[in-house]
Design an enzyme around this catalytic site. Sequence first.
Site, PDB file in Angstrom:
ATOM      1  N   HIS A   1       0.824  -1.213   0.000  1.00 25.89           N
ATOM      2  CA  HIS A   1       0.000   0.000   0.000  1.00 25.89           C
ATOM      3  C   HIS A   1       0.857   1.261   0.000  1.00 25.89           C
ATOM      4  CE1 HIS A   1      -2.870   3.068   1.305  1.00 25.89           C
ATOM      5  NE2 HIS A   1      -3.813   2.253   0.871  1.00 25.89           N
TER       6      HIS A   1
ATOM      7  N   GLU B   1       0.945   4.249  -2.797  1.00 26.11           N
ATOM      8  CA  GLU B   1       0.887   5.641  -2.352  1.00 26.11           C
ATOM      9  C   GLU B   1       2.232   6.308  -2.105  1.00 26.11           C
ATOM     10  OE1 GLU B   1      -1.800   6.433   0.789  1.00 26.11           O
ATOM     11  OE2 GLU B   1      -3.550   5.662  -0.275  1.00 26.11           O
TER      12      GLU B   1
ATOM     13  N   HIS C   1      -7.957  -3.329  -3.273  1.00 26.66           N
ATOM     14  CA  HIS C   1      -6.724  -2.892  -3.933  1.00 26.66           C
ATOM     15  C   HIS C   1      -6.205  -3.954  -4.906  1.00 26.66           C
ATOM     16  CE1 HIS C   1      -6.314   0.860  -1.919  1.00 26.66           C
ATOM     17  NE2 HIS C   1      -6.167   0.340  -0.722  1.00 26.66           N
TER      18      HIS C   1
END
Length: 257
Positions: free
Chosen positions: A141, A171, A203
Site C-alpha cells: 500500500h 501511495e 486494492h
Amino acid sequence: MRTAILLTAYGSRHPRAQASFEYIERQVAGLFPGIEVRWCFTSKNVRKLREADSPAEALERLRDEGFEAVCVQSLHIIPGAEYEEMLAATACAAGFTRLETGLPLLAGAGDTARVAHALLRLLPDSFAECPAGCCAVFLGHGTSHPGNVHYDALARELANLNPRAFLGTLEAGPDAATVRNALLAAGCREAFLVPFFFTAGVHVANDMLGDGPESWTSVLVDAGIQARPIVRGAGECDCLVAIWMDHLAEAMARLDA
C-alpha cells in the site's frame, strides 16, 4: 481473569478478503484455545459498511461484558497511522486489569528479514528455474506516514536476497511506471505479480488486477511484460501469518506475566 484477544485490522469490504479474516481467526483459536476472539477495524468506511466496531468501541464492549484482560493484536503491515489509532484507543481504555498490544507485521529489522524470506517463499517453485527475463513484483500500500521506512527497508532486503525481486507501493512509490522501467532495464519480459496486503481485497481487485489503464497489470502488459498474478492476501499465507502469531504470543506472555 476473563481474557480476550482483540484482532485489529484495517478491514475490507471485498468478499474475497474474508479468507484472510477466517484463516487468521483459525490460527489464533488453535494457539489459544478457550480464549475469546473478537475483531475490530480501523477503517471508518469499512466499519460503516460492515457495521463493525472501532478499536475504542470494541474495548468498551469487552469491558462492559466483564473481560478483565485483553490483548489487542495489530494485523496491520507496518506501524503507521492505523496502528497508531489502535495504540491510542488502547492507551485510553479503562476498567481492565491487564491490557497489552501486539506488533504489526513489520516492526523492526528482524521482521524485515523474516518477511522478505517469507515473500520469496510465496513464489512458485518454477520461479527459481525461470530465465533471467522473469522477475517478481510485490505490491504494497505505502503511506506518507514515517512508518513507510519499513517498506523501503523491505525493498532493500528483497533486492539483496534476489535481484529479480521488486517491491512497489500504491501511495509512496516506487509506483507502477517506476517498477515497469526497472523491469525493462533488467530485461524482464515476465513478472509474477504478488499482493502485499493483509487481504486480497479492493486494492488487489482494482489497483493490481483491474482492466483500467492505470492498474499494475495493465501497465506491465502494455510494456510487453507478461503479468502472472498470485491472488492471495498476506493473512492467508502461513509464512507471514506465523510472524503475526509470534507477535501475538509475545503480547500474551506479557499479559500473563
